[in-house]
Each structure stands twice: as C-alpha cells, then as structure tokens.
Design a protein around this motif. Structure first.
Motif, PDB file in Angstrom:
ATOM      1  N   ILE A 167      -2.172  -1.019   6.110  1.00 31.34           N
ATOM      2  CA  ILE A 167      -1.778  -2.299   5.438  1.00 31.34           C
ATOM      3  C   ILE A 167      -1.156  -3.193   6.332  1.00 31.34           C
ATOM      4  CG2 ILE A 167      -1.671  -1.043   3.047  1.00 31.34           C
ATOM      5  CD1 ILE A 167       1.423  -0.795   3.846  1.00 31.34           C
ATOM      6  N   ASP A 168      -0.772  -4.387   5.975  1.00 31.56           N
ATOM      7  CA  ASP A 168      -0.181  -5.338   6.796  1.00 31.56           C
ATOM      8  C   ASP A 168       1.598  -5.298   6.330  1.00 31.56           C
ATOM      9  OD1 ASP A 168       0.216  -6.827   4.475  1.00 31.56           O
ATOM     10  OD2 ASP A 168      -1.173  -8.374   5.040  1.00 31.56           O
ATOM     11  N   GLN A 187       3.211  -7.064   4.474  1.00 28.96           N
ATOM     12  CA  GLN A 187       3.564  -7.578   3.106  1.00 28.96           C
ATOM     13  C   GLN A 187       2.911  -6.485   1.984  1.00 28.96           C
ATOM     14  OE1 GLN A 187       1.933  -9.828   5.672  1.00 28.96           O
ATOM     15  NE2 GLN A 187       4.404 -10.306   5.646  1.00 28.96           N
ATOM     16  N   GLY A 188       2.387  -5.370   2.749  1.00 31.57           N
ATOM     17  CA  GLY A 188       1.692  -4.284   1.909  1.00 31.57           C
ATOM     18  C   GLY A 188       0.198  -4.652   1.388  1.00 31.57           C
ATOM     19  N   HIS A 189      -0.334  -5.561   1.961  1.00 29.16           N
ATOM     20  CA  HIS A 189      -1.788  -5.594   1.709  1.00 29.16           C
ATOM     21  C   HIS A 189      -2.715  -4.849   2.519  1.00 29.16           C
ATOM     22  CE1 HIS A 189       0.046  -9.736   0.477  1.00 29.16           C
ATOM     23  NE2 HIS A 189      -0.004  -9.108  -0.726  1.00 29.16           N
ATOM     24  N   PRO A 190      -3.892  -4.206   1.924  1.00 29.54           N
ATOM     25  CA  PRO A 190      -4.900  -3.409   2.931  1.00 29.54           C
ATOM     26  C   PRO A 190      -5.417  -4.319   3.673  1.00 29.54           C
ATOM     27  CG  PRO A 190      -4.873  -2.829   0.537  1.00 29.54           C
ATOM     28  CD  PRO A 190      -3.815  -4.065   0.495  1.00 29.54           C
ATOM     29  N   VAL A 191      -5.474  -3.587   4.896  1.00 34.77           N
ATOM     30  CA  VAL A 191      -6.380  -4.601   6.079  1.00 34.77           C
ATOM     31  C   VAL A 191      -7.652  -3.866   6.319  1.00 34.77           C
ATOM     32  CG1 VAL A 191      -4.296  -5.488   6.727  1.00 34.77           C
ATOM     33  CG2 VAL A 191      -4.907  -3.321   7.746  1.00 34.77           C
ATOM     34  N   TYR A 239     -10.242  -1.534   4.354  1.00 33.86           N
ATOM     35  CA  TYR A 239      -9.409  -1.083   3.185  1.00 33.86           C
ATOM     36  C   TYR A 239      -9.145  -2.462   2.292  1.00 33.86           C
ATOM     37  CZ  TYR A 239      -8.711   3.116   5.701  1.00 33.86           C
ATOM     38  OH  TYR A 239      -8.998   4.390   6.495  1.00 33.86           O
ATOM     39  N   ALA A 240      -9.192  -3.575   3.106  1.00 32.11           N
ATOM     40  CA  ALA A 240      -9.118  -4.889   2.169  1.00 32.11           C
ATOM     41  C   ALA A 240     -10.024  -4.943   1.198  1.00 32.11           C
ATOM     42  CB  ALA A 240      -8.992  -6.024   3.060  1.00 32.11           C
ATOM     43  N   GLY A 277      -9.737  -0.779  -0.885  1.00 27.73           N
ATOM     44  CA  GLY A 277      -8.684  -0.470  -1.251  1.00 27.73           C
ATOM     45  C   GLY A 277      -7.866   0.911  -0.690  1.00 27.73           C
ATOM     46  N   ASP A 286       1.842   0.732   7.898  1.00 25.26           N
ATOM     47  CA  ASP A 286       1.782  -0.549   8.285  1.00 25.26           C
ATOM     48  C   ASP A 286       2.072  -1.073   9.519  1.00 25.26           C
ATOM     49  OD1 ASP A 286       4.641   0.323   8.242  1.00 25.26           O
ATOM     50  OD2 ASP A 286       5.362  -1.610   7.658  1.00 25.26           O
TER      51      ASP A 286
END
Length: 400
Positions: free
Chosen positions: A165-166, A168-172, A175-176, A179, A196
């Motif tokens: 995740i980045d 900000q907690g968003h998957p990268v 996984y983007a 999930g 992260d």
C-alpha cells in the motif's frame, strides 16, 4: 554473535532485529539471520521445491530448472550483490531461500487457478502463502507452529517486491486492481510488518536476483527444450549484443558452449549493473540505517535505466516466444484442470490425509474449508498433486 565487520551502516544487523514471536536463547555460533537461513533449509517446504515446476513441468526432463534449483541460483546472486554492497549476506540469503515457499505445484498456472477459486474468499497470493508456511503450516517444533523467523526475514518474504500500500493506505501495483490479499491480518509477527514501506536492502537484492535468474535461466531451459535456437536472440535486448560478442570470439565452438558463455555474461553484466547503480542510488538517498532505507520511499537496489529498458524487452520476448509457446501452454492448461479438480473435490468433502482431514472436519464454514484446501494444494509437489488427482478421478494427465 557479531555481524560481518564489512557490513555498511544501512545494512540490517541481527543484533538490532525486531525479534521473533517466540523468544529463543542466543546462539554462541550463529547470528539470528543465520539461524533463519538454517531453519528454512531444513524445512519440509524447502525440500518440496525440488519437485515443483519452474517453467517446464517436472516430467519433461531432469535438467530443467525446478523451484529448488531456481531458489539456489537466486540465493547465490543475492549473496554476491549483498557482499559487494555491504549488505547483510545472511539476511539476503534467508529471504532468497524462502521467497518461493508459497508457490503451488505446476508453477504460475497453479497459482492462477487457486487465485481464481479463492476469489470469493480474498484470493491467493504466493508471498502471503509463503508467510503462512513459515509462520503456521510448518509444524515440526515442539513449542510452536511455524519456523519462528525474525521480523526482518518475514518482512522480506512479504515485501521483497515492494510495499503493498502507499502512504495513504491505497493498494499499489498488482494489488491496486486485485485488492490486498487475504490472510495478512492472521500472520503472526513480533511487530507490524509495515506494508506501506519498502523492505530492507537485503530483500531488495533478493528480489532483483530473482529477475536476473528468471531471465538467464529461462533462456537456457528454452534452448534445451528446443523452443528456440540461439540465433533467435540476435535482435533481443540484453542478449543480442552479448551473442554477437560470443560469436565473434567463439564462433567455432559448439553451440552448447556458446549458450553457456552468453548466459554467464548476461548474469555478470546484470549483476554488475545492479551493484553500480545501487551504490549510486544509496549514496544519493543518504540512508544511514535500515530504517532509513524503509523510509526512502523507493527501491534503492535497481537496474540502471538502460538495463531496465533492455530487461523489459527481454521479458517481453520470453513471454511471447517461451511462456506462451504451444508446447508450454498445452501442459499448463492440463495442470490448471488438475488444481481446479482437486480444489473442487476437497471443498466438496473428499477425504484428505492426516492433519488436513482433521482440520477439514473441524472447519466451521465455507471460508475455512476453502483455506484448508488451498493450503493443502499449495504445499503439494507436482507428482503428489497428480497422485491425489488420480486417486480422486481415476485418471492421470500425461501432459502430452
């Protein structure tokens, strides 16, 4: 145990480890990361790699790479880069030796199928599965499940390809789209694995060693399998210029010897490029500790831009001409059917041996049954998966 005095300040030091879930007494002869390496080598999952597919299925010939030979080659390259850059060689080796422990039988085909079948339950991810293996599934110790590895080795297994995740907690990355993989919350570790951040330099070295090994040795195996001829690489990035050099100097020697010369030069140049580029990146980042590395916000062990572009071109060539070749895809499709059939049978109540059957009988819901089936199948070797398929379906694919 005092670490190698050549280690740089940004290396990982086992004396500064975040520790293990279960406390252990100190060893008078080995560092903590050396103990991790030894536990991995002596594990059942590590031995099973000998009979798991790399690219070419196990039955096709004894001289093709399997997961074990690939893992050993990655380990050697990771250690070489770690030594040259002042990293902790033992941690790099531990991560490299364990990075494929979560892979299924039949290579990536098995993983694709399990990921599809497990989609309603959070999917299947081989890095998370490797963590499940070393923290839960291995069960030889009297006092606990798992191998009780250090935090740093667990971190490297999970994040050697980068953060999940980045900030900000968003998957990268992958996984983007898919999930976060299921099961992360159930992984026991002495501290949060900080998904992260990038992992240690040692883990990054293991990851890029994996790429180098794949490229060089898939070329060798594709030539052995007769899918390609050496001349097919004349215009391929990375390989073409090296092939021209080899033919200019050794045009009168056997093709087998030319092939090895191309392969060894390819590995050497890739590793030397990584060492030179990474040294520059580390210096520019100004990191002075392993935690500085995690906070750097980027991978510091990398190819130069020129080598990265060439490596991408080589991967594209291999994907088109090798991994999607009819002779590779035909048994791949059959192996996918094997994994899918096993999963369906086990989740539908087919008998499972030993502790797996006991666990399935105690399972309280569909999620638990699916996870047990996935764990059991993922741990299988290619031959054992075929034996189980034959037992349940009274048929055995020949992969012809």
């Amino acid at each position: 145990m005092i670490e190698n005095g050549l280690n740089a300040p940004y290396a990982s030091f086992s004396e500064q480890s975040r520790g293990r879930v279960y406390p252990t007494s100190e060893s008078p002869t080995r560092s903590e990361f050396q103990r991790d390496r030894d536990r991995i080598i002596h594990s059942t999952a590590f031995r099973r790699l000998q009979h798991k597919t790399q690219v070419f299925l196990h039955h096709e010939g004894k001289h093709f790479r399997n997961r074990l030979t690939h893992t050993l080659e990655v380990s050697q390259m990771a250690r070489s880069m770690a030594r040259a850059l002042g990293f902790n060689e033992d941690l790099a080796e531990a991560v490299a030796l364990s990075h494929d422990l979560g892979h299924t039988p039949f290579g990536h085909a098995g993983e694709r199928v399990l990921n599809e079948l497990m989609a309603p339950f959070g999917g299947f991810d081989h890095n998370v599965q490797a963590l499940r293996v070393v923290t839960q599934i291995e069960n030889r110790y009297a006092e606990h499940d798992g191998l009780n590895l250090t935090w740093e080795t667990l971190e490297g297994i999970l994040k050697h390809n980068g953060p999940l995740i980045d900030a900000q907690g968003h998957p990268v990355g992958r996984y983007a789209k898919e999930g976060l993989p299921a099961g992360l919350e159930a992984i026991p570790a002495s501290e949060d694995l900080r998904i992260d951040t990038f992992a240690s330099l040692e883990a990054q070295a293991a990851a890029i060693a994996d790429d180098i090994a794949y490229n060089a040795h898939d070329i060798d195996d594709a030539l052995r399998a007769g899918l390609l001829e050496l001349g097919d690489f004349a215009d391929v990035p990375m390989v073409g210029p090296i092939l021209a050099e080899v033919r200019a100097h050794y045009g009168d020697v056997a093709v087998k010897r030319q092939t090895h010369e191309v392969q060894r030069r390819l590995i050497t140049r890739a590793i030397e490029d990584v060492i030179a580029t990474s040294a520059t990146q580390i210096a520019a980042a100004g990191v002075g500790s392993a935690d500085d590395v995690r906070a750097a916000g980027q991978a510091l062990v990398r190819f130069s831009p020129e080598m990265a572009a060439a490596e991408k071109g080589l991967k594209e060539f291999l994907f088109e001409r090798v991994y999607r070749h009819e002779d590779v895809m035909r048994p791949v499709h059959e192996s996918e059917a094997v994994v899918a059939g096993l999963f369906d049978k086990f989740t539908d109540g087919a008998e499972m041996p030993g502790r797996w059957g006991e666990a399935m009988r105690k399972a309280e819901d569909e999620l638990a049954r699916a996870r047990i089936a996935a764990d059991f199948i993922a741990g299988m070797t290619d031959p054992y998966a075929l034996d189980q398929y034959e037992r349940l379906f009274d048929a055995r694919p020949e992969f012809r």
